[in-house]
Design a protein around this motif. Structure first.
Motif, PDB file in Angstrom:
ATOM      1  N   GLU A   1     -14.588  -6.577  -9.968  1.00 35.13           N
ATOM      2  CA  GLU A   1     -14.510  -5.804  -8.803  1.00 35.13           C
ATOM      3  C   GLU A   1     -13.728  -4.410  -8.893  1.00 35.13           C
ATOM      4  O   GLU A   1     -12.411  -4.614  -9.292  1.00 35.13           O
ATOM      5  N   ARG A   2     -14.227  -3.463  -8.352  1.00 34.14           N
ATOM      6  CA  ARG A   2     -13.519  -2.326  -8.383  1.00 34.14           C
ATOM      7  C   ARG A   2     -13.084  -1.710  -6.998  1.00 34.14           C
ATOM      8  O   ARG A   2     -14.204  -1.506  -6.019  1.00 34.14           O
ATOM      9  N   HIS A   3     -11.844  -1.740  -6.593  1.00 33.87           N
ATOM     10  CA  HIS A   3     -11.558  -1.414  -5.118  1.00 33.87           C
ATOM     11  C   HIS A   3     -10.804  -0.061  -4.892  1.00 33.87           C
ATOM     12  O   HIS A   3     -10.141   0.453  -5.800  1.00 33.87           O
ATOM     13  N   PHE A   4     -10.968   0.438  -3.770  1.00 31.97           N
ATOM     14  CA  PHE A   4     -10.135   1.688  -3.142  1.00 31.97           C
ATOM     15  C   PHE A   4      -9.842   1.081  -1.756  1.00 31.97           C
ATOM     16  O   PHE A   4     -10.442   0.290  -0.940  1.00 31.97           O
ATOM     17  N   THR A   5      -8.304   0.951  -1.603  1.00 27.78           N
ATOM     18  CA  THR A   5      -7.804   0.598  -0.435  1.00 27.78           C
ATOM     19  C   THR A   5      -6.947   1.677   0.106  1.00 27.78           C
ATOM     20  O   THR A   5      -6.087   2.597  -0.668  1.00 27.78           O
ATOM     21  N   SER A   6      -6.965   1.727   1.410  1.00 30.67           N
ATOM     22  CA  SER A   6      -6.244   3.031   1.945  1.00 30.67           C
ATOM     23  C   SER A   6      -4.806   2.439   2.400  1.00 30.67           C
ATOM     24  O   SER A   6      -3.746   3.221   2.661  1.00 30.67           O
ATOM     25  N   ASN A   7      -4.427   1.107   2.072  1.00 31.58           N
ATOM     26  CA  ASN A   7      -3.106   0.594   2.386  1.00 31.58           C
ATOM     27  C   ASN A   7      -2.704  -0.553   1.317  1.00 31.58           C
ATOM     28  O   ASN A   7      -2.860  -1.672   1.435  1.00 31.58           O
ATOM     29  N   ALA A   8      -2.423  -0.136   0.314  1.00 27.22           N
ATOM     30  CA  ALA A   8      -2.024  -0.844  -0.866  1.00 27.22           C
ATOM     31  C   ALA A   8      -0.991  -1.894  -0.480  1.00 27.22           C
ATOM     32  O   ALA A   8      -0.859  -2.894  -1.195  1.00 27.22           O
ATOM     33  N   LEU A   9       0.061  -1.007   0.403  1.00 26.81           N
ATOM     34  CA  LEU A   9       1.253  -2.076   0.548  1.00 26.81           C
ATOM     35  C   LEU A   9       1.153  -3.079   1.840  1.00 26.81           C
ATOM     36  O   LEU A   9       2.113  -3.794   2.258  1.00 26.81           O
ATOM     37  N   ASP A  10       0.039  -2.914   2.412  1.00 26.16           N
ATOM     38  CA  ASP A  10      -0.252  -3.595   3.582  1.00 26.16           C
ATOM     39  C   ASP A  10       0.944  -3.601   4.661  1.00 26.16           C
ATOM     40  O   ASP A  10       1.422  -4.686   4.919  1.00 26.16           O
ATOM     41  N   SER A  11       1.213  -2.355   5.013  1.00 25.20           N
ATOM     42  CA  SER A  11       2.216  -1.993   5.807  1.00 25.20           C
ATOM     43  C   SER A  11       1.757  -0.956   6.818  1.00 25.20           C
ATOM     44  O   SER A  11       0.951  -0.256   6.803  1.00 25.20           O
ATOM     45  N   ASP A  12       2.837  -0.414   7.587  1.00 24.58           N
ATOM     46  CA  ASP A  12       2.491   0.630   8.685  1.00 24.58           C
ATOM     47  C   ASP A  12       2.638   1.877   8.070  1.00 24.58           C
ATOM     48  O   ASP A  12       2.448   2.893   8.616  1.00 24.58           O
ATOM     49  N   ARG A  13       2.993   2.041   6.731  1.00 24.96           N
ATOM     50  CA  ARG A  13       3.310   3.366   5.949  1.00 24.96           C
ATOM     51  C   ARG A  13       2.009   3.246   4.912  1.00 24.96           C
ATOM     52  O   ARG A  13       2.277   2.962   3.674  1.00 24.96           O
ATOM     53  N   PRO A  14       0.904   3.483   5.232  1.00 21.73           N
ATOM     54  CA  PRO A  14      -0.261   3.647   4.316  1.00 21.73           C
ATOM     55  C   PRO A  14      -0.155   4.533   3.068  1.00 21.73           C
ATOM     56  O   PRO A  14       0.252   5.405   3.023  1.00 21.73           O
ATOM     57  N   VAL A  15      -0.341   3.810   1.985  1.00 22.92           N
ATOM     58  CA  VAL A  15      -0.354   4.233   0.727  1.00 22.92           C
ATOM     59  C   VAL A  15      -1.545   4.023   0.042  1.00 22.92           C
ATOM     60  O   VAL A  15      -1.763   2.676  -0.272  1.00 22.92           O
ATOM     61  N   SER A  16      -2.358   4.850  -0.194  1.00 25.42           N
ATOM     62  CA  SER A  16      -4.118   4.620  -0.967  1.00 25.42           C
ATOM     63  C   SER A  16      -3.652   4.289  -2.407  1.00 25.42           C
ATOM     64  O   SER A  16      -2.961   4.963  -3.174  1.00 25.42           O
TER      65      SER A  16
END
Length: 393
Positions: free
Chosen positions: A38-53
């Protein structure tokens, strides 16, 4: 540990009996394997309130072989899973699961199943200290033994008895670039579960009841402790009705007692419920839904547990034999019992599955979720988009 050893020895004895039940131990099937990438894009790689894509790749593979026949068989299996992020490598995970399951049927009234499994994993995560985010890596091992006894009591009535013991060992957490010395952040756990379920079938109605006990011993770690030992007991009645068109309606009602090991810290009985339904609709549509409330002890930020309520609805459409579309929404509220924090979340998903061949499926999916944590006042928003190829050999 002695309890787990007893379960392991009992299950191993059953496995040996199954292995000897067929001359030469010849398999009834060859090795079977499944694989997916699977190839994913996530807008919140750290699962926190400071999103890092970030983009990441998720790979899974399984291997399985069965020996024996339907009345006495041994199944060996393995599963490997790994994720790799393009930029946020601190979130990379790896896990390997090995399992052996023995099944034996004694006449028409008794069935015995024993399972042994071992899981080893390296879990990547992060630790936030003010504006600083540190990558972490933790090794975990889980050894599980389970026994299940099924009894046919006659008059379309069955009784299933279960016992299991799972020992989880957690190593030291290592920090990114060794900026801090490796230290223990997560405690070891020993989870023992006992359950009994009786079910009776009358035409299209199946009904019955169940009782369960979960006893969890948690290593004392930290001040205040990271986790607490507890006992959880449950009783509930269940019923499922199946319609002529394949629709189903299920209802379960009961009560759960959760008691912390620390005297007087927490002891409370709460209602438990689950309502499920599915309905085939014209033009290839199908509608499914669920609503439940229960204690959540496996996935909670609380040292003890959370009280979880969740509702979800999903619909699917079979456009052709090789193409299925699906979409769904959910809403949940998870209340931490000791921290008194509410995690209020909602989200949706949309998915398309294309059957390229008899052994290859291509899946495209988008997930969106938003969570608000009341005590700390933070909002977490995540969008995950992926395309996957899944095959069976």
């Amino acid at each position: 540990m002695r309890r787990l050893a007893a379960i392991v020895l009992f299950a191993a004895a059953g496995i040996g009996h199954v292995g000897a039940s067929r001359a030469g131990g010849e398999p009834v099937q060859d090795w079977q394997s499944t694989g997916s990438i699977e190839r994913h894009f996530t807008s919140n790689a750290l699962d926190s309130d400071r999103p890092v894509s970030d983009w990441y790749t998720l790979m899974r593979g399984t291997l399985q072989r069965q020996f024996g026949e339907d009345d006495a068989k041994l199944t060996l299996s393995g599963e490997l899973q790994a994720s790799r992020y393009d930029q946020i490598s601190i979130e990379d995970d790896r896990a390997l699961l090995l399992a052996a399951e023995a099944f034996r049927r004694f006449g028409a009234a008794v069935e015995l199943r024993g399972t042994l499994s071992y899981r080893v994993a390296r879990e990547g995560d992060d630790l936030s200290i003010g504006p600083l985010t540190l990558g972490t890596a933790t090794a975990k091992q889980v050894l599980t033994g389970q026994l299940q006894l099924g009894l046919n009591l006659g008059k379309a009535t069955t009784l299933i008895l279960e016992a299991s013991d799972s020992v989880e060992n957690v190593g030291r957490t290592h920090f990114q670039h060794d900026i801090l010395p490796a230290t223990r952040l997560d405690p070891d756990r020993d989870k023992r579960r006992f359950a009994a379920r009786v079910t009776r079938t009358a035409g299209r109605l199946a009904f019955g009841g169940s009782a369960s006990a979960l006893l969890v011993s948690v290593e004392e770690l930290g001040t205040p402790p990271v986790g607490l030992s507890f006992a959880q007991y449950g009783l509930r009645a269940e019923a499922v009705m199946t319609g002529e068109d394949g629709s189903t309606l299920g209802l379960a009602l009961g009560a759960e007692l959760l008691r912390a090991s620390v005297n007087g810290l927490y002891s409370k009985v709460r209602p438990e419920w689950q309502l499920t339904a599915s309905k085939p609709l014209p033009l290839g549509f199908e509608l499914r839904g669920a609503w439940f409330g229960r204690y959540e002890t496996a996935d909670s930020d609380d040292p003890l547990a959370s009280w979880l309520q969740r509702a979800e609805v999903e619909t699917s459409l079979k456009l052709r034999e090789d193409l299925v579309l699906a979409a769904g929404v959910f809403r949940e509220n998870k209340r931490n019992l000791l921290f008194e924090n509410d995690e209020r979340g909602h989200g949706f998903f949309a998915e398309a599955t294309y059957k390229a061949s008899g052994k290859l499926h291509i899946v495209a999916r988008v997930d969106f979720s938003r969570t608000f944590k009341t005590v700390v006042g933070t909002r977490e928003e995540t969008t995950d988009i992926f395309i996957a190829m899944r095959s069976r050999l």
